[in-house]
Design an enzyme around this catalytic site. Structure first.
Site, short mmCIF file in Angstrom:
data_model
loop_
_atom_site.label_atom_id
_atom_site.label_comp_id
_atom_site.label_asym_id
_atom_site.label_seq_id
_atom_site.Cartn_x
_atom_site.Cartn_y
_atom_site.Cartn_z
N GLU A 174 50.52 15.39 -7.73
CA GLU A 174 50.15 15.87 -6.41
C GLU A 174 51.03 15.34 -5.27
OE1 GLU A 174 47.67 18.11 -5.60
OE2 GLU A 174 47.61 18.44 -7.77
N SER A 452 -15.49 28.15 -13.31
CA SER A 452 -16.33 27.13 -13.96
C SER A 452 -15.73 25.74 -13.95
CB SER A 452 -16.61 27.56 -15.41
OG SER A 452 -17.37 28.75 -15.43
#
Length: 623
Positions: A174, A452
Site C-alpha cells: 500500500e 386459562s
C-alpha cells in the site's frame, strides 16, 4: 507604464491574499486535525455474549453438544500444537485447547483440557498435565452487539500485538515509502492528478492519506477533496509519529461485511476470517488481510476464493521483492491454502429477539450513547443449547398447526420464552417463526388474551384463605351468570360444553373448569385476584372485570413467563433477567486539547478570515 504598475500591484495583492487564505485554510485544518484526531475515540459497540459453558464432573451434557458449541465458537476439530482454539475427539474423550479470555472476574489464560464422557455426563475433567480440575470454563459465544451508526464493529489492537509480517506486507503493497515521506508520495500524487484531467480518477494515496479520508472526509472523488486530503495528511504527519498513525490505520481500515455488520480493523478481521487473535496470524493469513484492503467485497475469501488467492499471492510477491521475507518463507506462504474458518455469517446477531431483550434491560442502567460507543462487555443468560431446542420446538409446532397455510401469509406465528425457575434467568427467547428476523418481537411486544393461563392466580388467592378453601373444598361447577349494570349478562361455558356439579377445588383447577373458576373468583373478589396477579410479577394494569378471571386480559409471553416463574419458584418472585454481568472494557484514550485553547483558536481564525475578506473587498472596489 502606470497601468502596468497598477496591474502588478493588484497581482501582488491577490497573491498575498491567496497565500494568506491558504495559511488560514491550513490553520483551520490543523486545528481540526489535532482536535479530532487527539480527541477521537473509536466507537466500540456493547458486545453481548451467551453464558459461558462451565464443565465439571457430573454435568449432564452429551459430548455432541460440547462439540457443537466448540464449532460455534470457531474451534477447529484438528490439532494445532502451537495455538489454542482446537479440539480433538478420542472416542469418549475430548481434548480441548481453550483460548484465553477476559471474564468479569478476571483473565483466564489459554489451557489444555481433557474431558471424558459417560452416558451423557461429564465423567472426569483434567488439565494438560493430568491434574483433576473442579471446574473449567469455555469462552462464551458472542451473540451480538449494540452498534454505532453504520453498524461498525472492531476489536482494538496495539501495534505491538500486530505481527511484523503483516505490517511489512501492508507497507510493501500500500505505501512503500511510508516511513520516509511526510504524508504524500509526489510521484503517486502526480499520477493521480494526471488521471483527474484524463477523466479517470486513480489512486495514489499513502496510508496517511487513506487514514485522513476515512477519519475526516467524505468518499467523493474530486480535486478539491484530494487537495484537502493532501494538506491534512501533511499536518497529521507533522503532529504525530508514524507508529501512532499506523496503529490507528490498522484499527480503522474496513475489511469486509458480515450481513449488516461492518468489519473494521485487523483485530476483528483476524477473528472473523481465521478464528484467532491477530498476533497468531501466519504470513499467508496476514497477506490475505492486506489483499482485502484494495476491495473487501471483490476479494472476499468466502465468496470469491479464486480472486482472493491470486491477490494474496500478489501481496506475498510484493513483500518478497522488497526483501521483507525470505524465499523460503515466500514459497511456504504461497503454497498454503486460504485457511479461512468455516464460520457462519452472524450479522449484528444470530439471536436478534434475545438481544432486543438485553438491550431493553441495559437501558435501565446505561445511556444509549454509552451502549453504542463505550465498548461494554455484556455477559447474558442465553443458553445456546436451550435456544436451539426452543427454535426447533416452535418450528415443529407451527408446522403441525399450519399444514395447509390456513392462516394466510406469512402464516401462523408464535413465540417461546424459557427461564430457569431457580434464578429467573431467561435461557432462550424466540420472537417469531423466523428466529433470525430483526423486526417485531412477539415474545416481548405481542399482547394477546391469555385465557386459562390466568386461572392459577384465582386458585392461589383462594388457597391464601385456608379457613375457607383447601385443595379438597367442594366448588360448584354448575351454570353461572354474572350480571353487571350497563353490560350484557356473562355466562361462561366449559370447554366440553357440560357442567360437572360439585367438584373438589383441585379437580376444578386440573380440568380448567370455566364455570367453577368464575364462581370462585367472584366469591373471593376480582380485586383480590388481580392483586395476586400483581404479586406474581405482572406489572400491567388489568381491568377489574369478571371476565378477566378467565383470561379476558392481554399480556405478552414474557409477562406470562414472569407470572409462572414466581409460581415455579415456590412463590419467590425474581424479576426475569437476561444479563448476568456487564462491565466497561478499558480502552486507551488520546488526550484532548483544553477547551479554552480550541475556543481561542477558532476566534483567531474567524478574525483572520474577516480581515482577509475585508481586504479583498478593498482590492475589488479599487479596481
Amino acid at each position: 507604464m502606470a497601468r502596468r504598475g497598477r496591474i502588478l500591484r493588484y497581482f501582488s495583492y491577490a497573491l498575498l491574499l491567496a497565500v494568506a487564505a491558504l495559511a488560514v485554510f491550513a490553520l483551520e485544518l490543523d486545528l481540526r486535525v489535532r482536535n479530532e484526531f487527539e480527541g477521537r475515540r473509536f466507537a466500540l459497540p456493547a458486545r453481548i455474549y451467551a453464558r459461558p459453558l462451565e464443565l465439571h464432573a457430573g454435568l449432564r451434557i452429551p459430548q455432541a453438544d460440547v462439540e457443537d458449541e466448540l464449532r460455534d465458537l470457531g474451534y477447529r476439530d484438528v490439532q494445532r500444537d502451537d495455538q489454542a482454539g482446537w479440539f480433538q475427539r478420542k472416542g469418549g474423550e475430548l481434548e480441548i485447547a481453550v483460548r484465553p479470555f477476559i471474564f468479569w472476574d478476571g483473565a483466564q489464560p489459554a489451557r489444555r483440557l481433557r474431558v471424558a464422557f459417560n452416558e451423557g455426563r461429564v465423567a472426569s475433567l483434567v488439565d494438560g498435565d493430568g491434574k483433576e480440575l473442579p471446574l473449567a470454563r469455555l469462552e462464551p459465544l458472542p451473540i451480538g452487539g449494540i452498534y454505532p451508526a453504520g453498524n461498525e464493529d472492531r476489536v482494538l489492537v496495539r501495534l505491538g500485538d500486530v505481527p511484523k509480517h503483516l505490517v511489512d506486507a501492508l507497507i510493501a503493497t500500500e505505501d512503500r515509502k511510508f516511513f520516509s515521506h511526510m504524508g504524500f508520495d509526489p510521484r503517486a500524487l502526480a499520477r493521480a492528478a494526471a488521471s483527474v484531467f484524463s477523466g479517470r480518477m486513480q489512486g495514489g494515496s499513502t496510508i496517511t492519506q487513506q487514514l485522513v479520508k476515512n477519519f475526516f472526509l467524505t468518499p467523493e472523488r474530486t480535486l478539491s477533496r484530494k487537495f484537502t486530503e493532501l494538506v491534512m495528511a501533511i499536518l497529521l504527519e507533522a503532529h504525530y509519529g508514524k507508529e501512532e498513525i499506523l496503529e490507528t490505520y490498522l484499527n480503522e481500515i474496513y475489511l469486509g461485511q458480515d450481513r449488516d455488520r461492518a468489519i473494521h480493523g485487523v483485530g476483528l478481521a483476524s477473528q472473523f476470517y481465521f478464528g484467532k487473535e491477530v498476533k497468531h496470524l501466519t504470513l499467508a493469513e496476514s497477506a490475505l488481510l492486506v489483499a482485502m484492503v484494495k476491495g473487501p467485497a471483490v476479494y472476499d475469501p468466502r465468496r470469491h476464493p479464486g480472486r482472493a488467492f491470486e491477490r494474496r499471492n500478489l501481496v506475498l510477491r510484493e513483500t518478497k521483492d522488497q526483501g521483507l521475507v525470505t524465499m523460503e518463507q515466500y514459497a511456504a506462504a504461497r503454497a498454503a491454502d486460504l485457511g479461512v474458518s468455516p464460520r457462519p455469517v452472524m450479522g449484528t446477531s444470530p439471536y436478534p429477539s434475545f438481544v432486543q431483550l438485553v438491550h431493553r434491560q441495559l437501558r435501565r442502567d446505561y445511556d444509549e450513547k454509552d451502549l453504542r460507543s463505550e465498548g461494554l462487555r455484556i455477559f447474558s443468560t442465553l443458553d445456546p443449547r436451550a435456544q436451539a431446542v426452543a427454535e426447533r420446538a416452535l418450528a415443529k409446532r407451527i408446522a403441525q398447526y399450519d399444514k395447509e397455510r390456513r392462516f394466510g401469509q406469512p402464516g401462523l406465528e408464535g413465540a417461546v420464552v424459557i427461564t430457569d425457575p431457580t434464578s429467573g434467568e431467561v435461557q432462550a427467547l424466540v420472537g417469531g417463526r423466523d428466529a433470525r428476523y430483526r423486526g417485531y418481537n412477539r415474545a416481548i411486544d405481542a399482547v394477546r388474551p391469555v385465557g386459562s393461563l390466568l386461572k392459577p392466580a384465582v386458585y392461589l388467592t383462594a388457597l391464601a384463605e385456608p379457613s375457607r378453601y383447601t385443595l379438597i373444598t367442594p366448588i360448584d361447577d354448575g351454570p353461572f351468570v354474572w350480571k353487571s349494570r350497563g353490560a350484557p349478562d356473562w355466562e361462561p361455558k366449559n370447554y366440553d360444553r357440560q357442567f360437572h356439579g360439585m367438584v373438589p377445588l383441585r379437580v376444578a383447577l386440573a380440568n380448567s373448569y370455566n364455570a367453577a373458576t368464575a364462581r370462585l373468583g367472584t366469591d373471593i373478589g376480582v380485586d383480590k385476584v388481580l392483586a395476586t396477579v400483581k404479586k406474581l410479577g405482572v406489572e400491567r394494569e388489568l381491568r377489574p372485570f369478571a371476565s378477566t378471571l378467565l383470561g379476558a386480559a392481554e399480556m405478552s409471553p414474557l409477562e406470562v413467563a414472569q407470572m409462572y416463574q414466581t409460581i415455579a419458584a415456590g412463590g419467590f418472585r425474581t424479576p426475569l433477567r437476561a444479563i448476568r454481568r456487564s462491565w466497561r472494557f478499558h480502552r486507551r484514550k488520546r488526550p484532548t486539547s483544553p477547551t479554552w485553547r480550541r475556543v481561542r483558536a477558532h476566534y483567531v481564525i474567524k478574525q483572520l478570515r474577516c480581515k482577509l475578506f475585508g481586504a479583498l473587498e478593498v482590492v475589488v472596489s479599487e479596481d
